[in-house]
Write an enzyme that holds these catalytic residues in place. Structure first.
Site, short mmCIF file in Angstrom:
data_model
loop_
_atom_site.label_atom_id
_atom_site.label_comp_id
_atom_site.label_asym_id
_atom_site.label_seq_id
_atom_site.Cartn_x
_atom_site.Cartn_y
_atom_site.Cartn_z
N SER A 180 0.56 -1.52 0.05
CA SER A 180 -0.08 0.19 -0.08
C SER A 180 1.03 0.80 -0.05
CB SER A 180 -0.86 0.10 1.02
OG SER A 180 -1.68 -0.98 1.24
N LYS A 228 -7.03 2.36 -2.40
CA LYS A 228 -6.88 1.54 -0.80
C LYS A 228 -6.85 2.23 0.19
CE LYS A 228 -4.63 -1.36 1.81
NZ LYS A 228 -5.02 -1.95 2.60
N LYS A 270 0.76 5.40 8.39
CA LYS A 270 1.61 6.10 6.87
C LYS A 270 0.11 6.11 5.90
CE LYS A 270 2.55 2.41 4.70
NZ LYS A 270 1.56 1.56 3.43
#
Length: 297
Positions: free
Chosen positions: A100, A175, A243
């Site tokens: 990701s 995502k 993140k």
């Protein structure tokens, strides 16, 4: 072992990568793995895969290279440079990055790989460790239709919902949206848990009935026990969700989309990290609500 299946190199054998690579072995693929920790390579070998001493060795004769590492810097580190994937994979190989990362990193990787004759899909996943083990991940893919079609049989050994979302970077964009929804959902559940407990309600019974109605969700189903037992062993670490919240807030700013609630939850995730909870599961957002509500955590 069927010889007509593509040979797979797998780079990154962490919480997600280990069970996913093992599922490919179970499906009959020849999988050669490389990661930084030898014990994780040993785990793949014990499951019937092969180990490599370097990225170059792993990808040398692979038809498909799959990467599953924490973030954009790690993807760049394993893809580029003389010891990286692009210099050592063969022409015509398919690189499927399941990490990701930022959509832009995926776009850049696809462009640089094309110069080497290497095809690329960005294919991040949702479903966490449990989804990886059970091979029921949701896989959101960006790239060319023909490459997606070629990757389908392999991806079906890893997940259940596999969708081409658009050109390179699109999988990462979807995502990012997924991580926004999950974080806000966990935060709402955490607030409900603290409210219910302070009100003296039977928490387990309350969560059962809530999960049967419109408030029910995959998040609540998967994380209910974490909340009840205060078990924050990482299925997906706060560090990684931090993140991801950075990715979605940055990407949203770039396209002019406001994330008023997402922005607040991003700050709550950041504060958990600052308080030393970065290594815990993202259900530990409960600890943040408890602190704000005056509980000793």
């Amino acid at each position: 072992m069927s010889s007509n299946l593509p040979k797979v190199a797998w780079i990154g054998l962490g919480i997600m990568g280990s069970p996913m690579s093992e599922n490919l072995v179970k499906a009959g693929y020849q999988v050669t793995g490389y990661t930084l920790e030898q014990d994780k390579i040993d785990r793949l070998v014990a499951a019937g895969g092969q180990g490599a001493a370097s990225i170059a060795e792993a990808v040398g004769d692979a038809d498909v290279v799959i990467t599953m590492v924490p973030a954009s810097p790690q993807v760049e580190a394993i893809a580029y440079g003389p010891d990286g994937i692009l210099e050592n994979a063969r022409q015509g190989a398919l690189l499927i990055d399941m990490s990701s990362i930022t959509p832009q990193t995926s776009v850049d990787l696809a462009e640089k790989a094309k110069e080497k004759g290497i095809r690329v899909l960005d294919a991040p996943v949702s479903g966490g460790e449990a989804g990886a083990i059970e091979a029921v991940l949701s896989i959101m893919v960006g790239g060319e239709q023909s490459d997606f079609d070629a990757a389908q049989p392999l991806l079906q050994a890893l997940g259940k919902t596999i969708v081409l979302c658009g050109p390179h970077g699109s999988g990462q964009t979807v995502k990012a949206a997924n991580q926004l929804i999950v974080a806000v959902n966990i935060q709402a559940c955490a607030e409900a848990v603290v409210f219910l407990e302070k009100s003296g309600v039977d928490l387990s019974a309350a969560l059962d009935v809530l999960n049967g109605g419109l408030a029910g969700s995959t998040v609540l189903t998967r994380k209910k026990d974490n909340f009840l037992k205060r078990d924050f062993a990482p299925g997906f670490r706060i560090d990684l969700h931090h993140k991801d919240m950075g990715i979605v807030t940055d990407a949203a700013r770039n396209v002019g989309a406001a994330l008023p609630v997402g922005g607040v939850v991003a700050q709550l995730v950041a504060s958990l990290r600052a308080q030393g909870d970065g290594g815990l599961d993202h259900s530990a957002l409960l600890r943040s609500v408890e602190r704000l509500s005056g509980s000793q955590v």
